[in-house]
Design an enzyme around this catalytic site. Sequence first.
Site, mmCIF file in Angstrom:
data_model
loop_
_atom_site.group_PDB
_atom_site.id
_atom_site.type_symbol
_atom_site.label_atom_id
_atom_site.label_comp_id
_atom_site.label_asym_id
_atom_site.label_seq_id
_atom_site.Cartn_x
_atom_site.Cartn_y
_atom_site.Cartn_z
ATOM 1 N N LYS A 178 0.833 -1.200 0.000
ATOM 2 C CA LYS A 178 0.000 0.000 0.000
ATOM 3 C C LYS A 178 0.870 1.253 0.000
ATOM 4 C CE LYS A 178 -1.750 -1.417 3.804
ATOM 5 N NZ LYS A 178 -2.521 -1.632 5.049
ATOM 6 N N THR A 221 -7.623 9.369 9.408
ATOM 7 C CA THR A 221 -7.119 8.164 8.751
ATOM 8 C C THR A 221 -6.811 7.051 9.750
ATOM 9 O OG1 THR A 221 -4.876 9.086 8.839
ATOM 10 C CG2 THR A 221 -6.148 9.460 6.815
ATOM 11 N N GLY A 223 -7.006 3.783 11.542
ATOM 12 C CA GLY A 223 -7.623 2.489 11.261
ATOM 13 C C GLY A 223 -7.854 2.183 9.797
ATOM 14 N N THR A 224 -7.264 2.941 8.891
ATOM 15 C CA THR A 224 -7.503 2.685 7.464
ATOM 16 C C THR A 224 -6.943 1.333 7.031
ATOM 17 O OG1 THR A 224 -5.539 4.031 6.981
ATOM 18 C CG2 THR A 224 -7.690 5.090 6.733
ATOM 19 N N GLY A 225 -5.797 0.936 7.584
ATOM 20 C CA GLY A 225 -5.239 -0.368 7.232
ATOM 21 C C GLY A 225 -6.116 -1.507 7.710
ATOM 22 N N CYS A 226 -6.626 -1.401 8.937
ATOM 23 C CA CYS A 226 -7.546 -2.404 9.479
ATOM 24 C C CYS A 226 -8.814 -2.475 8.636
ATOM 25 C CB CYS A 226 -7.925 -2.050 10.913
ATOM 26 S SG CYS A 226 -6.539 -1.850 12.043
#
Length: 286
Positions: A178, A221, A223-226
Amino acid sequence: MKKYICTLTIAGSDSSGGAGIQADIKTMSALGVYAASAITSVTVQNTVGVSAIQAISPDIVGGQIKAVMEDIRPQAVKIGMVNDRDTIVAIAGVLSQFRDVWQSMIVDPVMVSTSGCRLMQEDALSDFCSLLLPIATLLTPNIPEAEILSGMKILTEEDMHLAAHRILDLGCRAVLIKGGHSEGNRKVDMLYVRDDSIVEGQLAARPVQRYEHETIPTRNTHGTGCTLSSAITSFVARGLCLADAIGAAKKYLSEAIGAGKDVEIGKGHGPVNHLYNPDKLIIKQL
């Protein structure tokens, strides 16, 4: 009786509600799948940062997963924050026992928080790579995480290709690197899939899919990966192929960020709006 599509998230709990188990359950619920959970740790955190982590006993973590597998039998599994090596051993052991139950496993290698707190103990990395990656369908590292896993700096797209090659050599079937940490008004994520014909010393792997989108100006932003990894897990469980599931998940995340970009929750990095357009629970086609 109706049979709903079910997923399982294995991750840490975020007291601020924007990341971890809370973000996973919100995302999976918003995308129409039933979300079960196994909590690996409890964090003391808010939108400003993480101040403490309490790991859950590995036996309890493994027991949670076993209980869900025996009864709910999820089609897809997402693994997020895992703090220590004993917990990794427990997770890998139980998931291997139930390999006939789940079809896909998405691993988000949560190693360092946005605020800079280390979330995975350094001595756990080796077990993470040797036990979880070989059974993973997809790994979703951001640039800093990909640098740790590949052992190299990533400054260019060519660096990203080489890093992906090194990560695939660790055993996972696919890796999505990412580019959210890169500068500029557009972000690029790249999907790479294992090719056993690629050998060490040859030209680095090339992406099979490129996902590009505009940068949304916001500090919300957290928690965007979760959220992205949970969305991918949900769409894979719903029957989409991996490349399409990633595309659908990225669209969902972008819209969730856009819907929450001007909302003030906390003093730091606020959450996205997971529930901006929720689906009803979706029935599995038997």
